[in-house]
Design a protein around this motif. Sequence first.
Motif, PDB file in Angstrom:
ATOM      1  N   GLU A   1       0.809  -1.211   0.000  1.00 34.85           N
ATOM      2  CA  GLU A   1       0.000   0.000   0.000  1.00 34.85           C
ATOM      3  C   GLU A   1       0.846   1.267   0.000  1.00 34.85           C
ATOM      4  OE1 GLU A   1      -3.982  -1.562   2.305  1.00 34.85           O
ATOM      5  OE2 GLU A   1      -2.637  -0.196   3.351  1.00 34.85           O
ATOM      6  N   ARG A   2       2.085   1.162   0.420  1.00 34.63           N
ATOM      7  CA  ARG A   2       2.941   2.344   0.467  1.00 34.63           C
ATOM      8  C   ARG A   2       3.329   2.761  -0.935  1.00 34.63           C
ATOM      9  NH1 ARG A   2       7.449   0.332   4.125  1.00 34.63           N
ATOM     10  NH2 ARG A   2       8.428   2.182   3.279  1.00 34.63           N
ATOM     11  N   CYS A   3       3.280   4.068  -1.150  1.00 38.62           N
ATOM     12  CA  CYS A   3       3.592   4.616  -2.469  1.00 38.62           C
ATOM     13  C   CYS A   3       5.044   5.049  -2.542  1.00 38.62           C
ATOM     14  CB  CYS A   3       2.725   5.835  -2.755  1.00 38.62           C
ATOM     15  SG  CYS A   3       0.994   5.462  -2.936  1.00 38.62           S
ATOM     16  N   TYR A   4       5.547   5.104  -3.740  1.00 37.58           N
ATOM     17  CA  TYR A   4       6.876   5.636  -3.982  1.00 37.58           C
ATOM     18  C   TYR A   4       6.850   6.346  -5.324  1.00 37.58           C
ATOM     19  CZ  TYR A   4       7.355   1.548  -6.994  1.00 37.58           C
ATOM     20  OH  TYR A   4       7.151   0.609  -7.964  1.00 37.58           O
ATOM     21  N   GLY A   5       7.817   7.198  -5.527  1.00 37.31           N
ATOM     22  CA  GLY A   5       7.888   7.952  -6.770  1.00 37.31           C
ATOM     23  C   GLY A   5       8.115   9.426  -6.497  1.00 37.31           C
ATOM     24  N   LYS A   6       7.983  10.229  -7.531  1.00 43.19           N
ATOM     25  CA  LYS A   6       8.245  11.667  -7.443  1.00 43.19           C
ATOM     26  C   LYS A   6       7.006  12.401  -6.939  1.00 43.19           C
ATOM     27  CE  LYS A   6      11.597  11.530 -11.135  1.00 43.19           C
ATOM     28  NZ  LYS A   6      12.846  12.026 -10.641  1.00 43.19           N
ATOM     29  N   LEU A   7       7.263  13.481  -6.193  1.00 42.30           N
ATOM     30  CA  LEU A   7       6.186  14.358  -5.750  1.00 42.30           C
ATOM     31  C   LEU A   7       6.644  15.791  -5.927  1.00 42.30           C
ATOM     32  CD1 LEU A   7       6.983  15.340  -2.529  1.00 42.30           C
ATOM     33  CD2 LEU A   7       6.556  12.921  -2.275  1.00 42.30           C
ATOM     34  N   SER A   8       5.689  16.678  -6.120  1.00 41.82           N
ATOM     35  CA  SER A   8       6.035  18.071  -6.374  1.00 41.82           C
ATOM     36  C   SER A   8       4.861  18.970  -6.017  1.00 41.82           C
ATOM     37  CB  SER A   8       6.398  18.256  -7.848  1.00 41.82           C
ATOM     38  OG  SER A   8       6.750  19.591  -8.103  1.00 41.82           O
ATOM     39  N   ARG A   9       5.186  20.185  -5.578  1.00 38.77           N
ATOM     40  CA  ARG A   9       4.157  21.184  -5.281  1.00 38.77           C
ATOM     41  C   ARG A   9       4.741  22.556  -5.537  1.00 38.77           C
ATOM     42  NH1 ARG A   9      -0.629  21.015  -1.193  1.00 38.77           N
ATOM     43  NH2 ARG A   9      -1.684  22.877  -1.939  1.00 38.77           N
ATOM     44  N   SER A  10       3.982  23.404  -6.223  1.00 38.16           N
ATOM     45  CA  SER A  10       4.397  24.781  -6.493  1.00 38.16           C
ATOM     46  C   SER A  10       3.379  25.738  -5.898  1.00 38.16           C
ATOM     47  CB  SER A  10       4.503  25.036  -7.995  1.00 38.16           C
ATOM     48  OG  SER A  10       5.556  24.278  -8.544  1.00 38.16           O
ATOM     49  N   VAL A  11       3.889  26.853  -5.365  1.00 36.80           N
ATOM     50  CA  VAL A  11       3.040  27.867  -4.749  1.00 36.80           C
ATOM     51  C   VAL A  11       3.491  29.223  -5.266  1.00 36.80           C
ATOM     52  CG1 VAL A  11       2.319  28.908  -2.556  1.00 36.80           C
ATOM     53  CG2 VAL A  11       2.836  26.471  -2.656  1.00 36.80           C
ATOM     54  N   ARG A  12       2.568  30.016  -5.780  1.00 37.72           N
ATOM     55  CA  ARG A  12       2.905  31.370  -6.231  1.00 37.72           C
ATOM     56  C   ARG A  12       2.948  32.282  -5.014  1.00 37.72           C
ATOM     57  NH1 ARG A  12       3.814  33.910 -10.414  1.00 37.72           N
ATOM     58  NH2 ARG A  12       3.114  32.322 -11.858  1.00 37.72           N
ATOM     59  N   LEU A  13       4.109  32.922  -4.803  1.00 39.53           N
ATOM     60  CA  LEU A  13       4.301  33.783  -3.646  1.00 39.53           C
ATOM     61  C   LEU A  13       4.148  35.254  -3.977  1.00 39.53           C
ATOM     62  CD1 LEU A  13       7.456  32.041  -2.157  1.00 39.53           C
ATOM     63  CD2 LEU A  13       5.071  31.699  -1.500  1.00 39.53           C
TER      64      LEU A  13
END
Length: 149
Positions: A101-113
Amino acid sequence: MAALMPSPTNSGWTLVNDELDNLLEGFFRPLRRRTENGVAAGAVPAMDVTERDNEYVIRMDMPGVSREDIDITLAEGVLTVSGEVKRQHEEKAGDRLIREERCYGKLSRSVRLGSHIDDKKVSASYKDGVLELTLPKAEEMKPKKITIA
Protein backbone atom coordinates in the motif's frame (compact mmCIF):
# COMPACT_ATOMS: atom_id res chain seq x y z
CA MET A 1 -12.36 18.58 6.16
CA ALA A 2 -14.09 16.36 8.67
CA ALA A 3 -13.65 12.64 8.37
CA LEU A 4 -16.43 10.72 6.74
CA MET A 5 -18.78 9.15 9.25
CA PRO A 6 -21.07 6.21 8.59
CA SER A 7 -24.67 7.27 8.43
CA PRO A 8 -26.67 6.00 11.41
CA THR A 9 -29.67 5.37 9.14
CA ASN A 10 -27.91 3.13 6.62
CA SER A 11 -24.79 1.06 6.22
CA GLY A 12 -23.22 3.25 3.50
CA TRP A 13 -21.43 6.58 3.62
CA THR A 14 -23.58 9.67 3.47
CA LEU A 15 -24.00 11.12 0.00
CA VAL A 16 -23.51 14.69 1.23
CA ASN A 17 -20.11 13.95 2.78
CA ASP A 18 -18.99 12.03 -0.31
CA GLU A 19 -19.99 14.83 -2.67
CA LEU A 20 -18.47 17.52 -0.47
CA ASP A 21 -15.22 15.58 -0.20
CA ASN A 22 -15.10 15.17 -3.98
CA LEU A 23 -15.75 18.88 -4.51
CA LEU A 24 -13.14 20.11 -2.02
CA GLU A 25 -10.48 17.46 -2.59
CA GLY A 26 -8.66 19.37 -5.31
CA PHE A 27 -8.71 22.65 -3.41
CA PHE A 28 -7.77 21.73 0.13
CA ARG A 29 -6.51 18.17 0.23
CA PRO A 30 -4.58 17.16 -2.86
CA LEU A 31 -4.19 13.42 -2.50
CA ARG A 32 -1.45 11.12 -3.58
CA ARG A 33 -2.55 9.26 -6.68
CA ARG A 34 -1.46 5.65 -7.07
CA THR A 35 -1.15 3.29 -9.94
CA GLU A 36 -1.69 -0.43 -9.52
CA ASN A 37 1.98 -1.15 -8.71
CA GLY A 38 2.24 1.46 -5.93
CA VAL A 39 4.02 4.15 -7.94
CA ALA A 40 2.78 7.62 -7.05
CA ALA A 41 1.37 9.37 -10.11
CA GLY A 42 1.30 13.14 -9.81
CA ALA A 43 1.78 13.07 -6.04
CA VAL A 44 1.18 16.39 -4.30
CA PRO A 45 2.40 16.77 -0.70
CA ALA A 46 -0.07 18.21 1.82
CA MET A 47 0.86 21.55 3.35
CA ASP A 48 -0.16 24.09 5.96
CA VAL A 49 0.54 27.82 5.51
CA THR A 50 0.68 30.12 8.54
CA GLU A 51 0.98 33.90 8.39
CA ARG A 52 2.78 35.76 11.14
CA ASP A 53 3.49 39.49 11.45
CA ASN A 54 6.90 39.25 9.75
CA GLU A 55 6.81 35.95 7.86
CA TYR A 56 4.92 33.06 6.35
CA VAL A 57 5.63 29.50 7.47
CA ILE A 58 4.90 26.55 5.20
CA ARG A 59 4.91 23.03 6.65
CA MET A 60 4.81 20.32 4.02
CA ASP A 61 4.44 16.57 4.61
CA MET A 62 7.14 14.59 2.85
CA PRO A 63 7.21 11.23 4.64
CA GLY A 64 9.73 8.75 3.32
CA VAL A 65 11.73 11.41 1.46
CA SER A 66 15.34 11.78 2.56
CA ARG A 67 16.77 15.28 3.01
CA GLU A 68 19.12 14.71 0.05
CA ASP A 69 16.18 13.97 -2.28
CA ILE A 70 14.36 17.27 -1.63
CA ASP A 71 14.79 20.12 -4.12
CA ILE A 72 13.52 23.63 -3.29
CA THR A 73 13.57 26.45 -5.83
CA LEU A 74 12.24 30.00 -5.78
CA ALA A 75 12.06 31.67 -9.17
CA GLU A 76 9.93 34.58 -10.39
CA GLY A 77 7.73 34.46 -7.30
CA VAL A 78 7.01 30.73 -7.54
CA LEU A 79 8.22 28.36 -4.81
CA THR A 80 8.59 24.77 -6.02
CA VAL A 81 9.31 21.83 -3.73
CA SER A 82 9.98 18.42 -5.23
CA GLY A 83 11.28 15.14 -3.94
CA GLU A 84 11.23 11.43 -4.41
CA VAL A 85 10.14 8.56 -2.20
CA LYS A 86 12.37 5.64 -3.10
CA ARG A 87 11.13 2.09 -2.92
CA GLN A 88 12.50 0.40 0.19
CA HIS A 89 11.18 -3.13 -0.28
CA GLU A 90 13.94 -5.70 -0.58
CA GLU A 91 13.17 -9.03 -2.16
CA LYS A 92 14.80 -11.79 -0.12
CA ALA A 93 14.82 -15.46 -0.93
CA GLY A 94 11.62 -17.01 0.33
CA ASP A 95 9.79 -13.68 0.75
CA ARG A 96 6.33 -13.29 -0.71
CA LEU A 97 4.83 -9.80 -0.82
CA ILE A 98 1.19 -10.14 0.20
CA ARG A 99 0.04 -6.52 0.17
CA GLU A 100 1.70 -3.28 -0.92
CA GLU A 101 0.00 0.00 0.00
CA ARG A 102 2.94 2.34 0.47
CA CYS A 103 3.59 4.62 -2.47
CA TYR A 104 6.88 5.64 -3.98
CA GLY A 105 7.89 7.95 -6.77
CA LYS A 106 8.25 11.67 -7.44
CA LEU A 107 6.19 14.36 -5.75
CA SER A 108 6.03 18.07 -6.37
CA ARG A 109 4.16 21.18 -5.28
CA SER A 110 4.40 24.78 -6.49
CA VAL A 111 3.04 27.87 -4.75
CA ARG A 112 2.90 31.37 -6.23
CA LEU A 113 4.30 33.78 -3.65
CA GLY A 114 4.37 37.02 -5.55
CA SER A 115 6.79 39.82 -4.81
CA HIS A 116 6.02 40.32 -1.11
CA ILE A 117 8.63 37.76 0.07
CA ASP A 118 12.23 38.63 0.93
CA ASP A 119 13.70 35.80 -1.16
CA LYS A 120 17.24 36.38 0.17
CA LYS A 121 16.19 35.36 3.70
CA VAL A 122 14.11 32.21 2.98
CA SER A 123 15.16 29.27 5.14
CA ALA A 124 14.24 25.59 5.32
CA SER A 125 14.47 22.78 7.86
CA TYR A 126 13.45 19.12 7.72
CA LYS A 127 12.54 16.85 10.61
CA ASP A 128 10.49 13.67 10.94
CA GLY A 129 9.16 13.82 7.38
CA VAL A 130 7.98 17.45 7.62
CA LEU A 131 9.65 20.20 5.60
CA GLU A 132 9.34 23.66 7.17
CA LEU A 133 9.98 26.75 5.07
CA THR A 134 10.20 30.20 6.64
CA LEU A 135 9.47 32.99 4.16
CA PRO A 136 10.15 36.45 5.62
CA LYS A 137 7.90 39.22 4.36
CA ALA A 138 9.47 42.00 2.33
CA GLU A 139 9.97 45.16 4.37
CA GLU A 140 7.13 47.00 2.61
CA MET A 141 4.67 44.21 3.53
CA LYS A 142 5.38 44.18 7.27
CA PRO A 143 2.84 45.89 9.54
CA LYS A 144 3.77 49.45 10.44
CA LYS A 145 3.01 51.00 13.83
CA ILE A 146 1.61 54.48 13.47
CA THR A 147 1.94 56.80 16.45
CA ILE A 148 -0.60 59.45 17.21
CA ALA A 149 0.82 62.97 17.38
